[in-house]
Design an enzyme around this catalytic site. Sequence first.
Site: not given
Ligand code: AMP
Ligand code: MG
Length: 512
Positions: A114, A260
């Site tokens: 990650k 997700d």
């Molecule tokens: P999360 O809230 O961490 O579950 O992320 C939700 C979505 O946003 C997922 O598809 C992650 O891969 C994407 N995401 C979160 N932070 C980033 C980032 N800095 N760059 C690219 N994708 C991100």
């Molecule tokens: Mg996530």
Amino acid sequence: MGSATPLFRFEDRYARDLKGLYEPWRAARVPAPELLILNTRLAAELGLDAEALASREGVALLVGNAVAEDSTPIAMAYAGHQFGGYSPRLGDGRALLLGELLDPRGRRFDVHLKGSGRTPFARGGDGKAAVGPMLREYLISEAMHALAIPTTRSLAVVATGETIARDTPLPGAVLVRVAASHLRVGSFEYAAAHTAEAAEKGDRDLLRRLADHAIARHYPGAAGASQPYLAFFERVVAAQAALVARWMHVGFVHGVMNTDNTTISGETIDYGPCAFMDRHDPATVFSSIDHGGRYAYGNQPRVLQWNLARLAEALLPLIDADEERAVALATAALQRFGERYLAAWRRGMCAKLGLATDAIDATETALAEANALDTSPFVDGVPALLEAQQVDHTLFFRRLSDAVRGDAAPVRSLFGDPNVFDAWAPAWSAGLPTSADERQVVAEAMDRVNPLYIPRNHQVEYALTAATDGDLKPLHALLDVITRPFDERPELEAYTQPAPADSAPYRTFCGT
Ligand code: AMP
Ligand code: MG
């Protein structure tokens, strides 16, 4: 890697089974990888050589600068309902699955990075992650594991040597996460939505392949059921009901329960804005973006059931060709969430309170019957008692065992009005044995389920701030405390306390 013993032996069952649900991808190269923390105990459990992982070559693999010979890193595709709104294409925007490994007992685990750079799913994001939030995931996931709560684990955090752009510039890092799998409700939402598209390319069965993969991996018993996909759904419902009950027992607020971030395995995943509450309050929200309190502590079971309804919708075509029949079957299975949750929650609460659970075990199947549980009205009233008296959730249960041993003063003093405890205690005591010997046994059992040490928010912040500035000592100290949460150590008294009452409300941030 050369001819020496490889550090990992990867398999790629997901990649082989599920074409259409990922993009092969490489991690972005980082300039100066530095291992910040390695989970040597987890490495040993997985049959990995911790010393080799900590070497230059090992760290290069852990940060994604090198790729193991048998690894084809992939970014997984998934959709998701975020705060109730549907996003058809999320996916690993800054993460990669390196592959699956088998532990010495033959159990399969994903090894996942990650913060490893932008992928085709990155949308506007930079693909990066900061040291603080990755160490935070490490810390909280390991705390959850120590509390015997199903969770993804953290194998390592590697600083990248980069500075990444956030509100203030921050040091970058990659987290190496280990999970039973990364299959999510959102994986099924994605597959269901893309099955029509896949069919045009001659693949009639994307959704079915995903379900078969998930069954083989997590619920092999469902394969032999008369309706395997319905049986699969029922098992996910049961696993998630048990999981959220465990969160409620320890006062954990996940904070971003999007579909997700809801696993098929029943593991807790994605430690973003999560935190443990101090004072018991169902309205507790830590996330700065959760304005409506959708993911407040007290809403978690309801939200979980809502997320499972999205899974049910995705599975409908597999459950029955007749849509009406499929809906009826799925709805009936989903409705069992409530009773399953309540049974798991009450059973755990009885253990926390030192009350016998025989009655509950005996009647689990008959839960719907009125008055099946004589202890339930009493147990069900405990959260309201704690809320009204503004009692610290963790300390209440832990100090209750002192009362079992004959000293009620510590728990009594946690109440806004100690007379309220005095009024409550006789009904509770009535459920306990009377002999001192038996009470001692009960108190010891309570101390094995009621943690004394949780990751208190101010301690977490202190450790992460120091780590971001390059001092890892407070982090290691805190890890030592919270990975032995039941084991009282008098010198650690400071770690048992919530932040001083005059501190600002705790806020956490997503998208870190
Ligand atoms: P999360 O809230 O961490 O579950 O992320 C939700 C979505 O946003 C997922 O598809 C992650 O891969 C994407 N995401 C979160 N932070 C980033 C980032 N800095 N760059 C690219 N994708 C991100
Ligand atoms: Mg996530």
